[in-house]
Design an enzyme around this catalytic site. Structure first.
Site, mmCIF file in Angstrom:
data_model
loop_
_atom_site.group_PDB
_atom_site.id
_atom_site.type_symbol
_atom_site.label_atom_id
_atom_site.label_comp_id
_atom_site.label_asym_id
_atom_site.label_seq_id
_atom_site.Cartn_x
_atom_site.Cartn_y
_atom_site.Cartn_z
ATOM 1 N N LYS A 110 20.645 35.114 20.135
ATOM 2 C CA LYS A 110 20.853 33.812 20.789
ATOM 3 C C LYS A 110 21.636 32.870 19.872
ATOM 4 C CE LYS A 110 17.346 34.079 24.288
ATOM 5 N NZ LYS A 110 15.908 34.345 24.374
ATOM 6 N N LYS A 189 25.418 45.108 28.329
ATOM 7 C CA LYS A 189 24.125 45.049 29.018
ATOM 8 C C LYS A 189 24.221 44.005 30.143
ATOM 9 C CE LYS A 189 19.580 43.071 28.306
ATOM 10 N NZ LYS A 189 19.265 41.760 28.573
ATOM 11 N N LYS A 192 21.757 37.792 32.576
ATOM 12 C CA LYS A 192 22.058 36.466 33.149
ATOM 13 C C LYS A 192 22.972 35.683 32.222
ATOM 14 C CE LYS A 192 17.292 36.383 34.385
ATOM 15 N NZ LYS A 192 16.125 36.053 33.576
HETATM 16 P P1 ADP Z 1 18.492 38.546 31.054
HETATM 17 O O1 ADP Z 1 19.030 39.369 29.911
HETATM 18 O O2 ADP Z 1 19.283 38.712 32.285
HETATM 19 O O3 ADP Z 1 18.281 37.088 30.674
HETATM 20 P P2 ADP Z 1 15.674 38.749 30.765
HETATM 21 O O4 ADP Z 1 15.822 38.701 29.271
HETATM 22 O O5 ADP Z 1 15.107 37.570 31.467
HETATM 23 O O6 ADP Z 1 17.075 39.125 31.389
HETATM 24 O O7 ADP Z 1 14.856 40.058 31.125
HETATM 25 C C1 ADP Z 1 13.797 40.150 32.040
HETATM 26 C C2 ADP Z 1 13.330 41.583 32.068
HETATM 27 O O8 ADP Z 1 14.338 42.426 32.619
HETATM 28 C C3 ADP Z 1 13.012 42.145 30.681
HETATM 29 O O9 ADP Z 1 11.914 43.033 30.766
HETATM 30 C C4 ADP Z 1 14.248 42.888 30.331
HETATM 31 O O10 ADP Z 1 14.014 43.913 29.411
HETATM 32 C C5 ADP Z 1 14.701 43.423 31.681
HETATM 33 N N1 ADP Z 1 16.146 43.568 31.700
HETATM 34 C C6 ADP Z 1 17.060 42.564 31.699
HETATM 35 N N2 ADP Z 1 18.315 43.046 31.705
HETATM 36 C C7 ADP Z 1 18.204 44.391 31.707
HETATM 37 C C8 ADP Z 1 19.139 45.462 31.716
HETATM 38 N N3 ADP Z 1 20.444 45.230 31.747
HETATM 39 N N4 ADP Z 1 18.665 46.726 31.698
HETATM 40 C C9 ADP Z 1 17.334 46.968 31.685
HETATM 41 N N5 ADP Z 1 16.385 46.001 31.692
HETATM 42 C C10 ADP Z 1 16.805 44.733 31.688
#
Ligand code: ADP
Ligand code: TRP
Length: 320
Positions: A110, A189, A192
């Protein structure tokens, strides 16, 4: 067996969230007692618009309920409706080595993306540990990127138990290998924060736009292509049966089959899978009061459970 997971309301949910954790939460609710919450305290580390946070919180609730989370089986609630978690976070911070937090990938990531180094961002894993330990969870379905946070949680629970006596269960992370990281439309990856998502609640037009803009290499239509380095194929694999997946792999390898064809098939597969979801979500969106009641009932049940662990932890350290 107690299953628990959380997700931040910090933007629209996407296929990475769905395959990384939401689908597992829905599957595992059949197997035991289940807790799922919307981590709005955590989201405050990156979201500073109050109205947006309220909207995103409701959106996460709709997405989860529409994809099959059953409030009869799962205690589904908003994190801040159980403020006990904050007190437990403090008790855990007593046993948290600074070095452990300094090594957290998500914190470093971050900062690398330009976020300010605040205490909230730094202490994020301690609050997450409190979330998990408060409910004495056995299994935590999360994507691969959250595994280090689970390690930190296990570490803090062990340290606390050693110092103050057995208080917390040590939870296990649960990540199905095939979906450890869902790629975004740019190949990073899906996240959001990277503006590269395919959102579950997007309109058919937006979905089409997102799928058509998936990055592909410049291999000409007639030449053979490697399925494993093709993002379209990797996403298709998550949505389709093994037979259909094998068919697309064979088509790509044979040549004469372009990425445009593959994208069209991906779009169809997406629509087949998510059409029922869209319909359910639209119905739920008409009943915000019902959704709020579901969350309030979930919080009341969760809070009773949280109280038991917090009292045990307070007692262990000598607060009562
Ligand atoms: P983002 O990266 O979109 O902000 P979050 O960190 O809020 O997503 O993740 C919420 C959940 O979804 C977590 O358990 C995270 O590991 C899973 N997750 C998010 N993006 C992925 C991805 N590209 N592949 C697999 N799992 C994911
Ligand atoms: N940190 C998680 C994420 O960004 C969200 C989260 C908060 C969480 N508390 C949790 C996940 C407890 C699992 C268990 O995705």
């Amino acid at each position: 067996m107690r299953v628990l997971s959380g997700i931040q309301p910090s933007g629209k949910l996407h296929l990475g969230n769905y395959f990384g954790m939401m689908r597992e939460c829905v599957r595992l609710q059949e197997k035991g007692e289940s807790y799922v919450y919307i981590a709005n305290y955590h989201a405050l580390t990156t979201v500073s618009n109050a109205e947006q946070l309220r909207i995103d919180t409701m959106d996460v609730a709709l997405d989860f309920l529409a994809c099959g989370l059953d409030p009869e089986r799962t205690n589904f609630f908003v994190q801040s409706d159980v403020p006990e978690v904050q007190e437990l976070a403090w008790l855990l911070s007593i046993v948290t080595p600074m070095g452990l937090l300094e090594r957290a990938h998500s914190y470093k990531d971050k900062l690398a993306h330009g976020k300010e180094a605040t205490h909230g961002l730094f202490a994020y894993p301690v609050l997450m540990a409190a979330d998990i330990l408060l409910y004495q969870a056995d299994i935590v379905p999360v994507g691969k990127d959250q595994k280090q946070h689970l390690e930190i949680t296990r570490d803090l629970a062990t340290k606390f138990n050693l110092k103050f006596g057995e208080t917390f269960k040590i939870p296990e992370p649960y990540t199905p290998e095939e979906v450890a990281v869902v790629p975004g439309i740019d190949g990073q990856k899906m996240s959001k924060s990277y503006n590269n998502t395919i959102q579950m609640s997007a309109t058919p037009k937006q979905i089409k736009q997102a799928i058509m803009s998936i990055v592909t290499d410049s291999t000409p239509l007639e030449e053979p292509k490697d399925p494993d380095s093709c993002i379209v194929y990797q996403l298709y694999k998550l949505l389709e049966t093994p037979e259909k997946v094998a068919e697309m792999a064979a088509n790509l390898r044979a040549g004469g089959y372009g990425y445009g064809h593959a994208k069209k098939e991906l779009l169809e597969a997406f629509n087949r899978k998510f059409e029922p979801f869209r319909e359910r979500r639209a119905e739920l969106a008409e009943k915000p009061e019902m959704v709020k009641e579901i969350l309030a009932a979930g919080a009341a049940r969760a809070r009773a459970e949280a109280r038991k662990t917090l009292d045990a932890a307070r007692h262990a350290v000598g607060l009562i």
